[in-house]
Design an enzyme around this catalytic site. Structure first.
Site, PDB file in Angstrom:
ATOM      1  N   HIS A 117       0.803  -1.223   0.000  1.00 56.93           N
ATOM      2  CA  HIS A 117       0.000   0.000   0.000  1.00 56.93           C
ATOM      3  C   HIS A 117       0.841   1.280   0.000  1.00 56.93           C
ATOM      4  CE1 HIS A 117      -3.204  -2.735   0.190  1.00 56.93           C
ATOM      5  NE2 HIS A 117      -3.416  -2.777   1.488  1.00 56.93           N
ATOM      6  N   HIS A 192     -10.209   1.423  -0.050  1.00 55.71           N
ATOM      7  CA  HIS A 192     -10.242   0.311   0.893  1.00 55.71           C
ATOM      8  C   HIS A 192     -11.297   0.429   2.004  1.00 55.71           C
ATOM      9  CE1 HIS A 192      -8.566  -2.855   3.428  1.00 55.71           C
ATOM     10  NE2 HIS A 192      -7.625  -3.086   2.571  1.00 55.71           N
ATOM     11  N   GLU A 320     -11.482  -4.256  -3.436  1.00 54.06           N
ATOM     12  CA  GLU A 320     -10.486  -3.255  -3.838  1.00 54.06           C
ATOM     13  C   GLU A 320     -10.175  -3.425  -5.316  1.00 54.06           C
ATOM     14  OE1 GLU A 320      -7.083  -3.899  -1.085  1.00 54.06           O
ATOM     15  OE2 GLU A 320      -8.579  -5.073  -0.046  1.00 54.06           O
TER      16      GLU A 320
END
Ligand code: NAG
Ligand code: NAG
Ligand code: NAG
Ligand code: NAG
Length: 354
Positions: A117, A192, A320
């Protein structure tokens, strides 16, 4: 700020940055509400994060259907990524490194030996600038972030815009755009939220009915990196082409669902439908990306949330959308490299009903 005031600045906190990498700048973190009838979405410019989504159920009862923390402070250092915007590269990059145009770029290994991420201070952990807030029938907020050359190890300056908009009755669109200024860079942004259509504090999502329009998935190895094969879902517990409850086959899947689907088709199209029979709430997700992670939050471990809620295993599901996991190190997967002056554009649309 007149007009219908669909968008309200609920609170403002002066936030003095301590981290040396952020120099001595002082920026403001606020909470903003987009509202249309009984549909409300709250957003903060901390991480361009969604804090709440409130809508009725079939009996007219309102509930907040995304997990989140009480107050903003936990968002500053927690790594559950509740409601977060992910970048510069969402997902894992194996070895926390990649090679682009002959140069080796090293990233933060914040997930074992992988980077996840965007590194330990990815776009979920920065203050975005509120560029525009617009009231009226289709309220929206446009957030901006300037990511500098070598930030978290990634090449080149990057301008990023994220727009959250109530684009119709009980519809939320999310548009993510990015353009590199001088150097090519990998970009794949994602979003998310942890959804529980029964309400964020209503227990598990195990009885939710899920449909995912994907005939293939990418099997992952032990450290959750794709092993290189693209497999058919046919005959596996991953086949959601027709609706199934999460619980119907989850015990055949170690650690619950956490996998990459290659979504059928191209362009803006329907990715998934989730339905909570108890409240009658349903959510359709549309997007223009090649792939989607389906995660059933098996590892949520009694996280303290909003209004005293405690979130346990399978309290939510995440959808996602984005590019393929680890594609910077996989020449066989579609590239996520964006060149200077090119526009990266990722569109998502959530359609709710009840
Ligand atoms: C909002 O919810 C209330 C209570 O359920 C209902 O009476 C009202 O009609 C709803 N308004 C809209 C615009 O849907
Ligand atoms: C975040 O900060 C708070 C207060 O400083 C601390 O109690 C908490 O343990 C931290 N959480 C993490 C995940 O580091
Ligand atoms: C990847 O994993 C799948 C499922 O376990 C397996 O069938 C396939 O052979 C593996 N591929 C490689 C290249 O290891
Ligand atoms: C702009 C861009 O490169 N987006 C990419 C994100 O990742 C997927 C899969 O790798 C690509 O298909 C997109 O083009």
């Amino acid at each position: 700020m007149g007009g219908a005031r669909a968008l309200l600045v609920l609170s403002l906190i002066a936030f003095f940055l301590m981290a040396s990498s952020f120099a001595t700048s002082k920026k403001t973190v606020g909470i903003y509400e987009l509202k249309k009838g009984n549909f409300s979405v709250k957003i903060t410019n901390w991480g361009a994060t969604i804090l709440s989504v409130v809508l009725p159920d079939s009996k007219g009862n309102l509930a907040d259907i995304v997990l989140g923390y009480e107050g903003l402070r936990p968002y500053f250092n927690e790594t559950t990524y509740f409601g977060a915007l992910l970048g510069r590269v969402a997902g894992r990059i194996s070895g926390a490194r990649f090679v682009l145009n002959g140069i080796v770029y090293r990233l933060y290994p914040n997930d074992g030996t992988s980077s996840i991420h965007g590194g330990h201070r990815g776009f979920s952990f920065v203050i975005w600038t509120v560029k525009e807030i617009v009231y009226g029938e289709f309220p929206y907020i446009k957030l901006y972030y300037y990511s500098f050359d070598k930030e978290q190890g990634f090449p080149g300056d990057l301008d990023i815009y994220v727009t959250y908009k109530i684009s119709g009755n009980y519809e939320l669109s999310v548009t993510m755009e990015a353009t590199p200024r001088t150097k090519a860079t990998p970009v794949n942004l994602s979003h998310h939220p942890y959804w529980n259509l029964g309400g964020h504090n209503s227990g598990t999502i195990l009885s939710n009915k899920v449909q995912i329009f994907a005939s293939h998935f990418t099997p992952l190895n032990k450290i959750l990196i794709p092993n290189g094969t693209i497999s058919s879902v046919s005959g596996t517990p991953f086949d959601f082409r027709t609706p199934h409850t999460v619980e119907s086959r989850i015990n055949q899947v170690e650690g619950g669902y956490n996998l990459y689907y290659v979504v059928d088709g191209h362009g803006m199209r329907k990715f998934a439908v989730v339905k909570d029979e108890k409240t009658g709430r349903a959510m359709e997700l549309w997007a223009n990306q090649p792939a989607m992670v389906f995660y059933t939050s098996f590892y949520l471990d009694n996280v303290k949330g909003k209004g005293g809620a405690v979130y346990g295993s399978c309290a939510a599901l995440c959808l996602e959308t984005g590019g393929f996991e680890d594609s910077v190190n996989r020449p066989e997967f579609p590239s996520i490299i964006v060149n200077p002056a090119e526009l990266y554009r990722h569109e998502m649309l959530y359609k709710f009903s009840f």
